[in-house]
Design a protein around this motif. Structure first.
Motif, PDB file in Angstrom:
ATOM      1  N   TRP A 266       0.846  -1.196   0.000  1.00  0.00           N
ATOM      2  CA  TRP A 266       0.000   0.000   0.000  1.00  0.00           C
ATOM      3  C   TRP A 266       0.881   1.247   0.000  1.00  0.00           C
ATOM      4  CZ3 TRP A 266      -0.622   2.846   4.879  1.00  0.00           C
ATOM      5  CH2 TRP A 266      -1.409   3.990   4.727  1.00  0.00           C
TER       6      TRP A 266
ATOM      7  N   ARG B 237       0.438  -3.551   5.110  1.00  0.00           N
ATOM      8  CA  ARG B 237      -0.799  -3.438   4.334  1.00  0.00           C
ATOM      9  C   ARG B 237      -0.497  -3.596   2.847  1.00  0.00           C
ATOM     10  NH1 ARG B 237      -4.584   1.977   4.717  1.00  0.00           N
ATOM     11  NH2 ARG B 237      -5.875   1.610   2.865  1.00  0.00           N
TER      12      ARG B 237
ATOM     13  N   GLU C 118      -2.050  -4.245  -1.296  1.00  0.00           N
ATOM     14  CA  GLU C 118      -3.169  -3.946  -2.184  1.00  0.00           C
ATOM     15  C   GLU C 118      -2.980  -4.669  -3.510  1.00  0.00           C
ATOM     16  OE1 GLU C 118      -3.063   0.280  -2.644  1.00  0.00           O
ATOM     17  OE2 GLU C 118      -1.452   0.248  -4.132  1.00  0.00           O
TER      18      GLU C 118
ATOM     19  N   ARG D 254     -10.619   0.319  -3.065  1.00  0.00           N
ATOM     20  CA  ARG D 254     -10.336   1.568  -2.367  1.00  0.00           C
ATOM     21  C   ARG D 254     -10.533   2.767  -3.280  1.00  0.00           C
ATOM     22  NH1 ARG D 254      -5.311   1.225  -1.544  1.00  0.00           N
ATOM     23  NH2 ARG D 254      -4.416   3.009  -2.592  1.00  0.00           N
TER      24      ARG D 254
ATOM     25  N   TYR E 129      -7.377   0.146  -7.411  1.00  0.00           N
ATOM     26  CA  TYR E 129      -6.641  -0.193  -6.197  1.00  0.00           C
ATOM     27  C   TYR E 129      -7.579  -0.882  -5.209  1.00  0.00           C
ATOM     28  CZ  TYR E 129      -3.211   3.002  -8.177  1.00  0.00           C
ATOM     29  OH  TYR E 129      -2.311   3.614  -9.019  1.00  0.00           O
TER      30      TYR E 129
ATOM     31  N   ASP F  50      -7.921  -2.931  -1.579  1.00  0.00           N
ATOM     32  CA  ASP F  50      -7.312  -3.220  -0.274  1.00  0.00           C
ATOM     33  C   ASP F  50      -7.512  -4.686   0.082  1.00  0.00           C
ATOM     34  OD1 ASP F  50      -6.305  -0.713   0.292  1.00  0.00           O
ATOM     35  OD2 ASP F  50      -8.168  -0.014   1.182  1.00  0.00           O
TER      36      ASP F  50
ATOM     37  N   THR G 297      -6.430  -8.007   6.290  1.00  0.00           N
ATOM     38  CA  THR G 297      -5.259  -8.410   7.068  1.00  0.00           C
ATOM     39  C   THR G 297      -5.130  -9.923   7.153  1.00  0.00           C
ATOM     40  OG1 THR G 297      -5.507  -6.395   8.386  1.00  0.00           O
ATOM     41  CG2 THR G 297      -4.081  -8.110   9.277  1.00  0.00           C
TER      42      THR G 297
END
Length: 314
Positions: free
Chosen positions: A16, A163, A165, A199, A215, A217, A220
């Motif tokens: 990210w 993080r 993406e 996102r 993009y 996300d 986790t």
């Protein structure tokens, strides 16, 4: 049957944000490197340490200069106070009065300069410890114990907040259908499906291939399934619509065309050329060529020819 509306796309997994952690001080030797690639770090954690002997010597010198400046300033202030007391009586000349007042101001300025110099040295001392700007995972390391690095040299790279993406590539004519918050299903290397969220959609389109980036996300929980640089296929979901579907086993490919056998009123089969669309499991959508009420042969369709007599059994 209700079939999901989807747009398939390919793209790469990327961080990210990837922070570059560099040296804020130059010309010093690295004495300790405390992390390696793959280590998780927290914000402010010490990643590496430079030799601080030279900086400590500069701090001692700056402290001595400050003490000397304070001593001179104390004497200059006493002289200026005496001059102020004598000036109304005329015992002291105007020239001497101005000289003492100026000496006081100069001495105070030298104290401030020495304090600023000491603060600079103390800042350099803090900079001998390289700290993480944010929590995350170390993705690259160029720091080596014993190396003398220049000011600004990159020592580590950090995947911020751990993080990731997915950067999907879509043709420009499909970008308008993608909205932030939309669900995306990604296929991991082990076959597992992961649900992610859009996102943002890139504001520009590539001039060469007319594709734009979307993009997405990643959750986790999916971090162990994806790595930066991986090439991943995914599908954007748009709800579902009703469709005419047939089992995949009923489709027959003849002369390069998709065809199905349907049962006529005389119990003989005839072949219909069809156009296929979406797939869901072993069911395939028929977009054109098949009436909604047609009876389609499923089992053994590949062994039939048009006009064959068949018998329908429960």
């Amino acid at each position: 049957m209700a079939l999901a509306q989807r747009i398939a796309a390919n793209g790469s997994i990327a961080a990210w944000q990837e922070a570059s952690v560099g040296a804020e001080i130059g010309g010093l030797r690295l004495t300790e490197v405390r992390v390696n690639v793959g280590d998780s770090v927290s914000a402010g954690q010490v990643l590496a340490v430079f030799a601080s002997d030279a900086v400590l010597a500069e701090i001692n010198q700056a402290k001595a200069a400050l003490n000397e400046a304070k001593a001179v300033a104390s004497e200059a202030q006493a002289n200026a106070d005496r001059a102020r007391a004598l000036q109304p009586s005329g015992v002291i000349s105007a020239q001497q009065f101005n000289k003492d007042i100026t000496a006081e101001a100069t001495a105070k300025a030298r104290v401030e300069s020495a304090q600023a110099n000491l603060a600079t040295m103390e800042l350099r001392l803090r900079q001998t410890q390289v700290r993480a700007p944010d929590q995350g995972v170390i993705s690259a390391r160029s720091a080596s114990v014993g190396a003398v690095v220049n000011l600004g040299s990159e020592l580590f790279r950090l995947i911020r907040a751990n993080r990731l993406e997915w950067r999907a590539e879509l043709v420009s004519t499909e970008l308008h259908r993608i909205k932030p918050g939309q669900s995306v299903r990604l296929n991991a290397a082990n076959g597992q499906e992961v649900t992610a969220k859009v996102r943002m959609v890139a504001p520009t389109v590539d001039l060469q291939n007319r594709t734009g980036l979307v993009y997405v996300d990643l959750p986790t929980s999916a971090m162990g399934l994806f790595k930066p640089g991986m090439f991943v296929r995914g599908e954007f979901e748009f709800g579902s619509t009703q469709a005419v579907v047939v089992p995949q086993a009923s489709l027959v490919v003849r002369d390069g065309f998709q065809q199905v056998y349907v049962l006529g009123s005389d119990q003989r089969v005839k072949m219909l050329k069809v156009t296929v669309g979406r797939r869901q499991g072993d069911m395939i959508e028929i977009t054109t060529g098949l009436p909604a009420d047609a009876e389609v042969v499923v089992k053994g369709a590949g062994f039939l020819t048009a006009g064959d007599l068949v018998k329908v059994v429960p």
